[in-house]
Design an enzyme around this catalytic site. Sequence first.
Site, short mmCIF file in Angstrom:
data_model
loop_
_atom_site.label_atom_id
_atom_site.label_comp_id
_atom_site.label_asym_id
_atom_site.label_seq_id
_atom_site.Cartn_x
_atom_site.Cartn_y
_atom_site.Cartn_z
N TYR A 53 -89.68 93.35 -43.04
CA TYR A 53 -90.70 92.40 -42.63
C TYR A 53 -91.63 92.12 -43.82
CZ TYR A 53 -89.42 93.50 -37.76
OH TYR A 53 -88.74 93.68 -36.58
N SER A 147 -81.04 99.51 -33.41
CA SER A 147 -81.39 98.15 -33.00
C SER A 147 -80.17 97.26 -33.11
CB SER A 147 -82.52 97.61 -33.88
OG SER A 147 -82.95 96.33 -33.47
N ASN A 148 -80.08 96.28 -32.23
CA ASN A 148 -78.97 95.32 -32.23
C ASN A 148 -77.61 96.00 -32.03
OD1 ASN A 148 -80.51 92.80 -32.88
ND2 ASN A 148 -81.00 93.96 -34.74
N GLN A 174 -83.25 98.94 -29.63
CA GLN A 174 -84.14 97.78 -29.62
C GLN A 174 -83.30 96.52 -29.75
OE1 GLN A 174 -87.73 95.98 -32.39
NE2 GLN A 174 -87.52 98.20 -32.25
N PHE A 203 -88.63 90.05 -29.04
CA PHE A 203 -88.82 88.67 -28.57
C PHE A 203 -89.03 88.63 -27.05
CE2 PHE A 203 -86.10 86.87 -32.31
CZ PHE A 203 -87.17 87.03 -33.16
N SER A 207 -90.49 83.79 -28.28
CA SER A 207 -91.20 83.02 -29.31
C SER A 207 -92.29 82.11 -28.74
CB SER A 207 -90.19 82.20 -30.14
OG SER A 207 -89.28 83.06 -30.80
N LYS A 213 -97.66 78.47 -23.29
CA LYS A 213 -98.12 77.59 -24.37
C LYS A 213 -97.35 76.28 -24.41
CE LYS A 213 -98.70 79.84 -28.17
NZ LYS A 213 -98.43 80.55 -29.44
#
Length: 316
Positions: A53, A147-148, A174, A203, A207, A213
């Site tokens: 990140y 993860s994944n 995750q 997520f 998003s 929103k």
Amino acid sequence: MQLEKRQIGSLSVTVVGIGCNNFGARIDDKRTGEVVNAALAAGINFFDTADSYGEGKSEELLGRFLGNRRSQAIIATKFGLPIAGQGSGARPEYVRKAFDASLRRIKTDYIDLYQLHKPDPDVPIGETLGALDDLVRAGKVREIGCSNFSAQELREAAAASAARPGSARFVSVQNEYSLLHREPEEGVLAECERQRLAFLPFFPLMSGLLTGKYRKGQPIPQDTRVAKFERYNKLLTTENLDKVEALAGFAESRGHTLLELAFSWLLAHKVIASVIAGATSARQVNDNASAATWELAAGDLEEIDAALREGSAINR
């Protein structure tokens, strides 16, 4: 407000966590500090980052703004994706290299949950687990996760750990999961229940689609990811927007918001330990922390699935 806690192996984490992928990327240093401070003030103790990140900037900023409050936080980070000048993958020698680099960036001497970011098809999972077990035995890592991973990959990892009695095993996975992305229901959630693994959905708000929103017939708010980037704009399909309307109608009819529904629906699955949502402001942190209080009954879950089916069928 006292946030509920659930277990990831031996770790006791708040059911709302902070996804740190925005740190040093979508938000600057000042805003990152505000998010970290707001999270701790709200009672959130779980922070999920990765060495990839912001090319390491997320880890650096998390460590900086936690400062002497490190003991108040459960830090999860990941390794394996390409890092410029560092490498990638899951070979034992790289596991050690990536881990040491994360410790330096975060300015800590241990990681609470160290996660393989994605499977490495070139490395037997047993070799990676052996390197991770060494870190656990050395007292540098408290728990390990992945993860994944698919259900089959989780089974292979469990078999590799079982072949080395007493060695560390994955305690969490995750993967992407939300009201609008249900793929884990095709086997991974059931495998988590069988292995007693904690599931961490990334997520969880799709998003921003599940925050309220973006609504059908309304302009896209400027200065959002969806407005700026095509990869996110593609999520605003007619079917997704119809589902959002159906879900918002369900929530509002019961005196709740779409955001509260998104969090509470995930947490109705007991295999889920924490909903790790990104935040770009202190207000978002507080909204997320207060969203996880609606206890959905089995009948509610059935009505939600019916609402989603109706949303999908509108334009057929």
